[in-house]
Write a protein that holds these residues in place. Structure first.
Motif, PDB file in Angstrom:
ATOM      1  N   GLY A 189      29.122   4.833  -1.318  1.00 21.46           N
ATOM      2  CA  GLY A 189      27.930   5.652  -1.151  1.00 21.46           C
ATOM      3  C   GLY A 189      27.242   6.043  -2.444  1.00 21.46           C
ATOM      4  O   GLY A 189      26.439   6.977  -2.465  1.00 21.46           O
ATOM      5  N   GLU A 190      27.516   5.327  -3.526  1.00 17.87           N
ATOM      6  CA  GLU A 190      26.880   5.657  -4.807  1.00 17.87           C
ATOM      7  C   GLU A 190      25.356   5.553  -4.711  1.00 17.87           C
ATOM      8  O   GLU A 190      24.635   6.398  -5.248  1.00 17.87           O
ATOM      9  N   HIS A 191      24.838   4.549  -3.981  1.00 16.87           N
ATOM     10  CA  HIS A 191      23.390   4.428  -3.789  1.00 16.87           C
ATOM     11  C   HIS A 191      22.839   5.649  -3.057  1.00 16.87           C
ATOM     12  O   HIS A 191      21.789   6.188  -3.412  1.00 16.87           O
ATOM     13  N   ARG A 192      23.538   6.093  -2.012  1.00 18.74           N
ATOM     14  CA  ARG A 192      23.101   7.262  -1.244  1.00 18.74           C
ATOM     15  C   ARG A 192      23.099   8.515  -2.109  1.00 18.74           C
ATOM     16  O   ARG A 192      22.213   9.344  -2.004  1.00 18.74           O
ATOM     17  N   LYS A 193      24.115   8.657  -2.940  1.00 12.58           N
ATOM     18  CA  LYS A 193      24.167   9.820  -3.825  1.00 12.58           C
ATOM     19  C   LYS A 193      22.951   9.841  -4.744  1.00 12.58           C
ATOM     20  O   LYS A 193      22.280  10.864  -4.875  1.00 12.58           O
ATOM     21  N   LEU A 194      22.642   8.713  -5.357  1.00 18.53           N
ATOM     22  CA  LEU A 194      21.501   8.648  -6.284  1.00 18.53           C
ATOM     23  C   LEU A 194      20.185   8.915  -5.561  1.00 18.53           C
ATOM     24  O   LEU A 194      19.309   9.612  -6.076  1.00 18.53           O
ATOM     25  N   ALA A 195      20.042   8.373  -4.348  1.00 22.31           N
ATOM     26  CA  ALA A 195      18.821   8.595  -3.568  1.00 22.31           C
ATOM     27  C   ALA A 195      18.687  10.063  -3.171  1.00 22.31           C
ATOM     28  O   ALA A 195      17.602  10.644  -3.263  1.00 22.31           O
ATOM     29  N   ALA A 196      19.780  10.663  -2.757  1.00 23.88           N
ATOM     30  CA  ALA A 196      19.747  12.078  -2.358  1.00 23.88           C
ATOM     31  C   ALA A 196      19.382  12.967  -3.547  1.00 23.88           C
ATOM     32  O   ALA A 196      18.571  13.893  -3.411  1.00 23.88           O
ATOM     33  N   THR A 242      13.308   6.452   0.911  1.00 23.12           N
ATOM     34  CA  THR A 242      12.315   6.440   1.984  1.00 23.12           C
ATOM     35  C   THR A 242      12.934   6.946   3.276  1.00 23.12           C
ATOM     36  O   THR A 242      12.341   7.768   3.981  1.00 23.12           O
ATOM     37  N   SER A 243      14.135   6.490   3.579  1.00 17.75           N
ATOM     38  CA  SER A 243      14.829   6.936   4.775  1.00 17.75           C
ATOM     39  C   SER A 243      15.099   8.440   4.732  1.00 17.75           C
ATOM     40  O   SER A 243      14.907   9.144   5.729  1.00 17.75           O
ATOM     41  N   ILE A 244      15.524   8.936   3.579  1.00 19.52           N
ATOM     42  CA  ILE A 244      15.795  10.366   3.437  1.00 19.52           C
ATOM     43  C   ILE A 244      14.514  11.175   3.607  1.00 19.52           C
ATOM     44  O   ILE A 244      14.509  12.224   4.260  1.00 19.52           O
ATOM     45  N   LYS A 245      13.396  10.681   3.065  1.00 20.07           N
ATOM     46  CA  LYS A 245      12.116  11.371   3.218  1.00 20.07           C
ATOM     47  C   LYS A 245      11.720  11.463   4.686  1.00 20.07           C
ATOM     48  O   LYS A 245      11.211  12.479   5.145  1.00 20.07           O
ATOM     49  N   GLU A 246      11.941  10.371   5.424  1.00 28.46           N
ATOM     50  CA  GLU A 246      11.512  10.311   6.818  1.00 28.46           C
ATOM     51  C   GLU A 246      12.463  11.045   7.762  1.00 28.46           C
ATOM     52  O   GLU A 246      12.020  11.693   8.705  1.00 28.46           O
ATOM     53  N   ASP A 247      13.764  10.927   7.526  1.00 22.71           N
ATOM     54  CA  ASP A 247      14.746  11.415   8.491  1.00 22.71           C
ATOM     55  C   ASP A 247      15.690  12.483   7.948  1.00 22.71           C
ATOM     56  O   ASP A 247      16.518  13.007   8.698  1.00 22.71           O
ATOM     57  N   GLY A 248      15.602  12.779   6.654  1.00 24.45           N
ATOM     58  CA  GLY A 248      16.542  13.712   6.045  1.00 24.45           C
ATOM     59  C   GLY A 248      17.826  12.995   5.654  1.00 24.45           C
ATOM     60  O   GLY A 248      18.044  11.840   5.994  1.00 24.45           O
ATOM     61  N   PHE A 249      18.658  13.703   4.934  1.00 24.51           N
ATOM     62  CA  PHE A 249      19.932  13.130   4.509  1.00 24.51           C
ATOM     63  C   PHE A 249      20.985  13.488   5.538  1.00 24.51           C
ATOM     64  O   PHE A 249      21.240  14.662   5.793  1.00 24.51           O
ATOM     65  N   TRP A 250      21.594  12.499   6.136  1.00 25.46           N
ATOM     66  CA  TRP A 250      22.580  12.747   7.178  1.00 25.46           C
ATOM     67  C   TRP A 250      23.975  12.755   6.586  1.00 25.46           C
ATOM     68  O   TRP A 250      24.645  13.751   6.591  1.00 25.46           O
TER      69      TRP A 250
END
Length: 75
Positions: free
Chosen positions: A56-63, A31-39
């Motif tokens: 950052g494994e969660h971030r990788k999967l979300a991205a 949701t954060s990536i959809k709203e703000d992009g991947f930083w």
């Protein structure tokens, strides 16, 4: 340095039984990536030619779920 997300190796020291992937965290990050992009937020280390995720494994999967294929790593 750009790196393909699929090429990032999981942290060999992470115990996924004690610290499993939480689908709710991945969902919130998507949701954060959809709203703000991947930083950024994926911390990596290098051993030889391999790049391992330290955090950052969660971030990788979300991205990946949001269509990202590569990210810029900073040192």
């Amino acid at each position: 340095m750009k790196v393909k997300l699929k090429d990032l190796k999981v942290n060999p020291l992470r115990d996924f039984i004690v610290d499993p992937i939480d689908p709710e965290i991945v969902k919130k990050l998507r949701t954060s990536i959809k709203e703000d992009g991947f930083w950024d937020g994926i911390v990596c280390g290098r051993r030889g030619a391999d790049v391992f995720i330290i955090a950052g494994e969660h971030r990788k999967l979300a991205a990946i779920a949001e269509g990202y294929t590569e990210i810029e790593l900073t040192s």
